[in-house]
Design an enzyme around this catalytic site. Structure first.
Site, mmCIF file in Angstrom:
data_model
loop_
_atom_site.group_PDB
_atom_site.id
_atom_site.type_symbol
_atom_site.label_atom_id
_atom_site.label_comp_id
_atom_site.label_asym_id
_atom_site.label_seq_id
_atom_site.Cartn_x
_atom_site.Cartn_y
_atom_site.Cartn_z
ATOM 1 N N ASP A 109 47.967 -30.700 -69.584
ATOM 2 C CA ASP A 109 47.362 -29.423 -69.192
ATOM 3 C C ASP A 109 45.986 -29.652 -68.568
ATOM 4 O O ASP A 109 45.677 -29.138 -67.503
ATOM 5 C CB ASP A 109 47.254 -28.470 -70.393
ATOM 6 C CG ASP A 109 46.630 -29.118 -71.637
ATOM 7 O OD1 ASP A 109 46.285 -30.314 -71.589
ATOM 8 O OD2 ASP A 109 46.491 -28.421 -72.654
ATOM 9 N N ASP A 112 39.802 -33.831 -69.967
ATOM 10 C CA ASP A 112 38.415 -33.465 -70.227
ATOM 11 C C ASP A 112 37.640 -34.779 -70.420
ATOM 12 O O ASP A 112 37.234 -35.412 -69.449
ATOM 13 C CB ASP A 112 38.440 -32.571 -71.473
ATOM 14 C CG ASP A 112 37.104 -31.981 -71.835
ATOM 15 O OD1 ASP A 112 36.277 -31.795 -70.946
ATOM 16 O OD2 ASP A 112 36.888 -31.685 -73.026
ATOM 17 N N GLY A 149 38.983 -37.507 -71.353
ATOM 18 C CA GLY A 149 39.908 -38.587 -70.977
ATOM 19 C C GLY A 149 40.368 -39.400 -72.182
ATOM 20 O O GLY A 149 41.252 -40.243 -72.060
ATOM 21 N N ASN A 150 39.800 -39.131 -73.341
ATOM 22 C CA ASN A 150 40.120 -39.943 -74.526
ATOM 23 C C ASN A 150 41.582 -39.801 -74.957
ATOM 24 O O ASN A 150 42.223 -40.787 -75.324
ATOM 25 C CB ASN A 150 39.208 -39.563 -75.701
ATOM 26 C CG ASN A 150 37.751 -39.881 -75.402
ATOM 27 O OD1 ASN A 150 37.462 -40.776 -74.612
ATOM 28 N ND2 ASN A 150 36.841 -39.143 -76.000
ATOM 29 N N LYS A 207 38.639 -31.723 -65.568
ATOM 30 C CA LYS A 207 37.201 -31.436 -65.758
ATOM 31 C C LYS A 207 36.462 -32.759 -65.649
ATOM 32 O O LYS A 207 36.073 -33.364 -66.636
ATOM 33 C CB LYS A 207 36.977 -30.845 -67.159
ATOM 34 C CG LYS A 207 37.017 -29.359 -67.205
ATOM 35 C CD LYS A 207 36.289 -28.813 -68.425
ATOM 36 C CE LYS A 207 37.212 -28.692 -69.600
ATOM 37 N NZ LYS A 207 36.606 -28.001 -70.766
ATOM 38 N N ASP A 239 44.712 -23.185 -75.433
ATOM 39 C CA ASP A 239 44.363 -22.333 -76.575
ATOM 40 C C ASP A 239 42.896 -22.448 -76.983
ATOM 41 O O ASP A 239 42.184 -23.365 -76.559
ATOM 42 C CB ASP A 239 45.207 -22.736 -77.790
ATOM 43 C CG ASP A 239 44.733 -24.051 -78.405
ATOM 44 O OD1 ASP A 239 44.515 -25.019 -77.639
ATOM 45 O OD2 ASP A 239 44.548 -24.110 -79.632
ATOM 46 N N ARG A 273 47.373 -18.821 -75.834
ATOM 47 C CA ARG A 273 48.226 -19.695 -75.013
ATOM 48 C C ARG A 273 49.127 -18.909 -74.064
ATOM 49 O O ARG A 273 49.396 -19.338 -72.953
ATOM 50 C CB ARG A 273 49.136 -20.544 -75.912
ATOM 51 C CG ARG A 273 48.429 -21.646 -76.649
ATOM 52 C CD ARG A 273 49.454 -22.672 -77.127
ATOM 53 N NE ARG A 273 48.954 -23.488 -78.201
ATOM 54 C CZ ARG A 273 48.243 -24.605 -78.055
ATOM 55 N NH1 ARG A 273 47.948 -25.036 -76.850
ATOM 56 N NH2 ARG A 273 47.824 -25.293 -79.094
HETATM 57 P P1 5GP Z 1 40.309 -34.978 -73.709
HETATM 58 O O1 5GP Z 1 40.803 -36.006 -74.686
HETATM 59 O O2 5GP Z 1 40.536 -35.339 -72.270
HETATM 60 O O3 5GP Z 1 38.873 -34.633 -73.993
HETATM 61 O O4 5GP Z 1 41.046 -33.646 -74.027
HETATM 62 C C1 5GP Z 1 42.365 -33.418 -73.754
HETATM 63 C C2 5GP Z 1 42.892 -32.244 -74.523
HETATM 64 O O5 5GP Z 1 41.843 -31.407 -75.026
HETATM 65 C C3 5GP Z 1 43.709 -31.349 -73.621
HETATM 66 O O6 5GP Z 1 45.034 -31.766 -73.585
HETATM 67 C C4 5GP Z 1 43.507 -29.990 -74.255
HETATM 68 O O7 5GP Z 1 44.468 -29.801 -75.250
HETATM 69 C C5 5GP Z 1 42.136 -30.042 -74.876
HETATM 70 N N1 5GP Z 1 41.119 -29.442 -74.000
HETATM 71 C C6 5GP Z 1 40.196 -30.060 -73.239
HETATM 72 N N2 5GP Z 1 39.444 -29.183 -72.543
HETATM 73 C C7 5GP Z 1 39.918 -27.967 -72.880
HETATM 74 C C8 5GP Z 1 39.582 -26.625 -72.464
HETATM 75 O O8 5GP Z 1 38.699 -26.350 -71.639
HETATM 76 N N3 5GP Z 1 40.313 -25.633 -73.021
HETATM 77 C C9 5GP Z 1 41.296 -25.859 -73.933
HETATM 78 N N4 5GP Z 1 41.939 -24.791 -74.403
HETATM 79 N N5 5GP Z 1 41.656 -27.090 -74.323
HETATM 80 C C10 5GP Z 1 40.978 -28.138 -73.798
#
Ligand code: 5GP
Length: 194
Positions: free
Chosen positions: A95, A98, A100-101, A126, A154, A160
């Site tokens: 989806d 953010d 990337g972790n 992002k 969410d 959602r």
């Molecule tokens: P990352 O590990 O890249 O920081 O985060 C990935 C996951 O964090 C995404 O698959 C999502 O579920 C959640 N996430 C990151 N940014 C957002 C956001 O702006 N809104 C929501 N609802 N979930 C996010």
């Protein structure tokens, strides 16, 4: 703080058709395994997969990495693939990327199974928030640093099933939001390949 539409339904569905066209071209004559990362990418995955005209298998993974608005930094597998993806062409469908972790950990997990190819497709990117570089092959929309909800995304399991993508903004951010929306529409017109 108010809830405002960042990307409307029509813009989402037009961009999905463009992404599916790219994937259909890139994998012409090949078999494909699409891996859905639950729960956030459920609508994106459902809409994208139905525009793909290749011999396609659907697989699902569920990991949790978020509590409220913050990444916890470690991922926990709640549901893993039915079958390993050894020798398969795999596209992971996310989806949003953010920090990337989450994707970084997931990629390491999938690479161990030695797929024939492994690519990433995310609806939202992002980029400014990145902590771990992950190679993304297909990006729906690059978005600024807003916390977004709707179309699968969410906040503590709420919102959602809203069909559009919303963000929470302060009153003084309204002007900026209009610029952000314009940039998103431009990506629909001109694409956003790196
Ligand atoms: P990352 O590990 O890249 O920081 O985060 C990935 C996951 O964090 C995404 O698959 C999502 O579920 C959640 N996430 C990151 N940014 C957002 C956001 O702006 N809104 C929501 N609802 N979930 C996010």
């Amino acid at each position: 703080m108010g809830k405002e539409v960042l990307i409307d339904e029509e813009t989402i569905s037009k961009r999905i058709i463009q992404l599916a066209d790219q994937i259909n071209n890139d994998y012409k004559g090949e078999k494909l395994t699409l891996v859905c990362i639950l729960k956030g990418s459920l609508y994106f995955y459902a809409d994208l997969s139905r525009k793909i005209n290749l011999d396609t298998e659907l697989e699902f993974i569920r990991v949790s990495s978020y509590e409220g608005e913050n990444s916890t930094g470690k991922i926990d597998f709640k549901l893993d693939l039915d079958e390993e993806v050894t020798n398969k062409n795999v596209i992971v469908v996310e989806d949003i990327v953010d920090t990337g972790n989450t994707l970084d950990s997931l990629l390491k997990h999938l690479k161990k199974q030695k797929p024939k190819s492994l690519k990433l497709c995310t609806l939202l990117d992002k980029k400014d928030r990145r902590e771990t570089e992950v190679p993304i092959d297909y990006v729906g929309f690059k978005i600024p640093n807003h916390f977004v909800i709707g179309y699968g995304l969410d906040l503590d399991q709420k919102y959602r099933n809203i069909p559009e993508i919303y963000c929470f903004i302060e009153d003084e951010e309204r002007e900026q939001l209009n610029e952000d929306r314009e940039r998103i529409v431009l990506q629909l017109k001109y694409g956003n390949r790196r």
